[in-house]
Design a protein around this motif. Structure first.
Motif, PDB file in Angstrom:
ATOM      1  N   ARG A 365      30.005  -0.515 -20.224  1.00  0.00           N
ATOM      2  CA  ARG A 365      28.862  -1.436 -20.588  1.00  0.00           C
ATOM      3  C   ARG A 365      27.838  -1.416 -21.379  1.00  0.00           C
ATOM      4  NH1 ARG A 365      30.452  -5.825 -17.020  1.00  0.00           N
ATOM      5  NH2 ARG A 365      28.462  -6.983 -17.065  1.00  0.00           N
ATOM      6  N   ILE A 366      27.334   0.018 -22.048  1.00  0.00           N
ATOM      7  CA  ILE A 366      26.649  -0.315 -22.572  1.00  0.00           C
ATOM      8  C   ILE A 366      27.131   0.013 -23.663  1.00  0.00           C
ATOM      9  CG2 ILE A 366      25.085   0.984 -23.442  1.00  0.00           C
ATOM     10  CD1 ILE A 366      25.013   2.631 -20.583  1.00  0.00           C
ATOM     11  N   GLY A 367      26.962  -1.096 -25.050  1.00  0.00           N
ATOM     12  CA  GLY A 367      27.313  -1.033 -25.872  1.00  0.00           C
ATOM     13  C   GLY A 367      27.074  -0.822 -27.102  1.00  0.00           C
ATOM     14  N   PHE A 368      27.344  -1.329 -28.818  1.00  0.00           N
ATOM     15  CA  PHE A 368      26.556  -0.741 -29.766  1.00  0.00           C
ATOM     16  C   PHE A 368      25.925  -1.864 -30.002  1.00  0.00           C
ATOM     17  CE2 PHE A 368      31.134  -2.235 -31.268  1.00  0.00           C
ATOM     18  CZ  PHE A 368      30.764  -3.342 -31.922  1.00  0.00           C
ATOM     19  N   GLY A 369      25.458  -2.979 -29.853  1.00  0.00           N
ATOM     20  CA  GLY A 369      24.077  -3.576 -29.907  1.00  0.00           C
ATOM     21  C   GLY A 369      22.836  -3.859 -29.901  1.00  0.00           C
ATOM     22  N   ARG A 565      37.637  -1.245 -35.896  1.00  0.00           N
ATOM     23  CA  ARG A 565      38.374  -1.490 -35.264  1.00  0.00           C
ATOM     24  C   ARG A 565      38.956   0.487 -34.959  1.00  0.00           C
ATOM     25  NH1 ARG A 565      42.269  -4.260 -36.641  1.00  0.00           N
ATOM     26  NH2 ARG A 565      41.892  -6.414 -34.415  1.00  0.00           N
ATOM     27  N   THR A 566      39.354   0.606 -36.094  1.00  0.00           N
ATOM     28  CA  THR A 566      39.625   1.947 -36.453  1.00  0.00           C
ATOM     29  C   THR A 566      39.016   3.254 -35.677  1.00  0.00           C
ATOM     30  OG1 THR A 566      41.066   1.457 -38.548  1.00  0.00           O
ATOM     31  CG2 THR A 566      40.555   3.461 -37.812  1.00  0.00           C
ATOM     32  N   THR A 571      38.872   9.212 -31.108  1.00  0.00           N
ATOM     33  CA  THR A 571      38.621   9.942 -30.094  1.00  0.00           C
ATOM     34  C   THR A 571      37.477  10.469 -30.215  1.00  0.00           C
ATOM     35  OG1 THR A 571      40.370   8.958 -28.364  1.00  0.00           O
ATOM     36  CG2 THR A 571      39.115  10.939 -27.982  1.00  0.00           C
ATOM     37  N   PRO A 572      36.301  11.086 -29.960  1.00  0.00           N
ATOM     38  CA  PRO A 572      35.747  10.145 -29.873  1.00  0.00           C
ATOM     39  C   PRO A 572      35.662   8.564 -30.462  1.00  0.00           C
ATOM     40  CG  PRO A 572      34.454  11.734 -29.996  1.00  0.00           C
ATOM     41  CD  PRO A 572      35.630  12.108 -30.857  1.00  0.00           C
ATOM     42  N   PRO A 573      35.559   7.624 -30.279  1.00  0.00           N
ATOM     43  CA  PRO A 573      34.605   6.126 -30.484  1.00  0.00           C
ATOM     44  C   PRO A 573      33.718   6.005 -31.047  1.00  0.00           C
ATOM     45  CG  PRO A 573      35.087   5.638 -27.969  1.00  0.00           C
ATOM     46  CD  PRO A 573      34.880   7.280 -28.129  1.00  0.00           C
ATOM     47  N   VAL A 574      33.818   5.747 -32.564  1.00  0.00           N
ATOM     48  CA  VAL A 574      32.720   5.800 -33.590  1.00  0.00           C
ATOM     49  C   VAL A 574      32.304   4.505 -33.655  1.00  0.00           C
ATOM     50  CG1 VAL A 574      32.410   6.127 -36.074  1.00  0.00           C
ATOM     51  CG2 VAL A 574      33.921   7.526 -34.676  1.00  0.00           C
TER      52      VAL A 574
END
Length: 736
Positions: A365-369, A565-566, A571-574
């Motif tokens: 739940r910790i996003g990139f905002g 999105r890409t 992995t890991p998400p960027v």
């Protein structure tokens, strides 16, 4: 003249005039804390709250007042005797202070979900039916129907005040069953009062608004209170067995975990047979009500009663079976409209992988905002970890004193099994923590006050005894102040996008007035980067659907998705950089295209949704202002409503008529070949199982063999009922 006194007559000692002085001073401190807390809030508005939530606009005196109230309560616990009236008043005051903080500063009921529930209540009251094809929550309509019925019966047409003030009312109602559970626990008065105080302060989850989950939680607490108060075995035993040390004596490790212990509960309260019969029926009714009101509650009712029976703290061993039958029946028959298209994807979404569900519900739940919003999420995790650490400490301290707190331990660990069910929209961790609280608050209180009897307080005592008295007070004070501060931060940490403004409701009303009874497609703009289309937000952050629920459908238009999105799929998400996120812009041409495809469309823009997108997805703070400017400059839109908090636009040239919405289906049971037999088996089976428990309470455990006739009758009914449920799932799945 000399008077004589009988030797049996007690000597009346003069009362100490200073004896009540500490209580008077503490009462004055409570008043001072209340004044410091509330008076500075006049004129404060949460309108300008940042990513830190309400704490960013609270005045310093309010925070000092909260600290004074906290320290005064712990100081009251340090007194020689229990001042019940003062302690009770402080608990109520803390509940009111914490759970009305936003309400006294905001004009409308907080939480947009409250207004969707208002829409469910309005729909059921207006139509006298439910819409299982409109929303999954209509498959558990008992709570909404009950509120609508009561409101109509007493002639109340405006439920807004009920929505606004329900959190504090519900929190106060929670204290009633909690007080019953407190009387069960074998602990000193300081531990009991501290546990009661911890319950509302540690309950920052925010599930106490007018909602089925709040009602279901109240049912859960009353269910536990009745079960533990009147249906524990009269003779409580601890397990003796396991690996022993050398010789005939058990080893130290064995003795610590499995050796004879003093039970952590008081003796069971005795009542008459007819009262116990009534209470058994009441427990079955609570199982029915909890199942009809909410999806998660019945599982916890069943699991808790089964676990308590397993550890010898529930003599109604057939109660979990009754609950399981009711739960299966509701899912199979009453919730058929919910699962009929895809049983696996609805009933067990995210289930079977507890670790993944846990991660999605916590760190996921910790996003990139906004960084501040990320801090709030992390602080919530820290608070949970600290509370859980204290429960372990409290359990061990009591164990070292030879006390077996198996009831509190069961109440703590049983809800953890919820992670094996489904992700519950990513909120299962919040719900699990909430259901763990009844056990957690007692074990956490035992970390500071583990002795079953109060530590004697004397005016002059050795240093070690003074330390034993004041050490727990100092540590409890530190923890309580930190927890109070943590509550004010995390409970209202999302207030920037959870406060509902009157203009947002008026914007929805304007759409309904302009549509003149025709279906409405609400088009909104989302800054979400969609990596899983099925999990993407389908509706905006706001009070949508608060009336005429069936008239609306929703279409999201998204900001540019690539290359973000890409990056998130790697992995890991960027994640996008801060500047990349701020540079993203919505496309007016795409909005126009989406609205042209759906005749009867309205572009909805609100401050709540605007702030939500900024804080959660890192968008530029002025993105919505720019969008509205581009919409006006395009010449393609006509203004339907404009205000400081929301605006609505429709296309100047709209071709075609809105498509008719599906007619609300009402209750759908679904008929298979065996369904009629199931409708006959079900009440008979529940009746036999209930009669079995009513018979059980008249027998001692060594006479339970007399229950075999009931078992012989119930067993084939149970097998047949389970077979019917399986047949329904196999034959009715995927049907229209």
């Amino acid at each position: 003249m000399t008077t004589t006194r009988s030797a049996a007559e007690p000597e009346v000692l003069p009362s100490d005039p200073l004896e009540k002085l500490p209580v008077v001073l503490l009462s004055l401190c409570v008043g001072l804390g209340a004044v410091l807390y509330w008076v500075p809030l006049r004129g404060v508005t949460p309108r300008d709250a940042t990513g830190l939530g309400l704490i960013s606009v609270l005045p310093l005196p309010t925070l000092i007042g909260a600290a004074v109230l906290t320290l005064t309560f712990v100081a009251t616990l340090a007194q020689r005797r229990s001042s019940r009236l003062l302690l009770g008043a402080q608990v109520v005051l803390v509940v009111v202070a914490l759970h009305t903080l936003a309400q006294i500063m905001e004009p409308m009921a907080r939480f947009p979900t409250v207004w969707q529930h208002a829409g469910f209540i309005e729909f059921i009251t207006r139509t006298g039916s439910i819409g299982t094809n409109l929303d999954a929550r209509f498959s558990w309509p008992a709570f909404f129907a009950f509120v609508g019925f009561v409101a109509k019966a007493v002639g109340v047409t405006d439920l807004d005040p009920v929505f606004k003030w329900s959190p504090v009312i519900i929190q106060l109602l929670y204290l009633l069953p909690l007080a019953m559970i407190v009387r069960v626990m074998k602990a000193n008065w300081r531990a009991k009062w501290f546990a009661v105080w911890l319950f509302p302060v540690a309950n920052w989850v925010g599930q106490d608004y007018l909602a089925p989950q709040a009602f279901g939680y109240l049912v859960y607490l009353f269910f536990l209170a009745i079960l533990l108060t009147w249906f524990r075995p009269a003779v409580l035993r601890t397990r003796i067995g396991g690996r022993r040390g050398k010789g005939d004596e058990p080893g130290k490790l064995y003795s610590f975990f499995f050796g004879p212990k003093t039970t952590g509960e008081e003796p069971v309260r005795e009542v008459g047979l007819w009262e116990r019969r009534f209470l058994v029926v009441l427990l079955v009714v609570l199982l029915l009500v909890g199942t009809a009101a909410h999806q998660l509650t019945p599982y916890l009712l069943i699991a808790s009663s089964a676990a308590l029976a397993l550890v010898g703290r529930n003599e109604l061993r057939g109660l979990p079976i009754i609950g399981g039958v009711i739960y299966l029946a509701w899912i199979s028959f009453m919730a058929y409209g919910y699962w009929r298209y895809d049983p696996g994807g609805t009933l067990f979404a995210g289930g079977g992988n507890p670790l993944q569900t846990l991660l999605e519900s916590t760190s996921g739940r910790i996003g990139f905002g906004d960084p501040d919003l990320g801090k709030i999420q992390r602080l919530r995790i820290v608070i949970v970890l600290v509370v859980m650490a204290l429960t372990v400490i409290g359990l061990l301290r009591r164990r070292f004193r030879g006390i077996d707190d198996r009831v509190a331990l069961i109440l703590l660990i049983v809800p953890i099994s919820s992670f094996g069910l489904q992700s519950y929209g990513g909120e299962i961790a919040l719900r699990t923590y909430l259901f763990m609280l009844p056990g957690a608050v007692f074990l956490a209180a035992y970390a500071f006050y583990p002795d079953p009897k109060p530590v004697p307080v004397v005016r002059s005592a050795p240093r070690r005894q003074r330390l034993r008295r004041w050490g727990p007070t100092l540590m409890a004070s530190t923890f309580a102040v930190l927890l109070m501060g943590g509550f004010l931060v995390v409970r209202y940490g999302n207030e920037a996008f959870e406060q509902v403004r009157p203009g947002e409701l008026r914007a929805l009303d304007a759409m309904l007035d302009d549509a003149k009874g025709k279906p409405i497609t609400l088009v909104w703009v989302s800054g979400e980067v969609v990596t899983e289309p099925a999990a993407a937000s389908a509706t905006p952050q706001g009070p949508w659907g608060y009336r005429n629920f069936e008239s609306f459908s929703y279409t999201a238009t998204h900001f540019a998705q690539e290359p973000y999105r890409t990056g998130l799929l790697q992995t890991p998400p960027v994640a996008p950089t801060k500047q990349e996120a701020r540079d993203r812009r919505p496309n007016v041409a795409e909005i126009i295209s989406a609205m042209q495809e759906e005749p009867g469309s309205y572009l909805y823009s609100s401050r709540m949704n605007d702030t939500y997108q900024v804080l959660n997805f890192g968008l530029a703070p002025d993105w919505n202002q720019r969008l509205v400017g581009e919409v006006k400059a395009s010449g393609k839109f006509k203004e339907v409503y404009a205000g400081p908090d929301a605006s609505v636009y429709k296309l100047v040239e709209q071709v075609g008529e809105p498509a008719e919405r599906p007619t609300p289906t009402g209750l759908i049971v679904g008929i298979s070949n065996w369904t009629p037999a199931g409708l006959i088996y079900l009440p008979v089976l529940i009746g036999v199982l209930t009669a079995r428990e009513l018979r059980r309470i008249r027998l001692s455990p060594d006479q339970w063999t007399r229950l075999r006739p009931y078992t012989v009758v119930a067993f084939p009914l149970f097998v047949g009922f389970v077979a019917i449920v399986v047949e329904r799932f196999l034959t009715l799945k995927g049907t229209q």
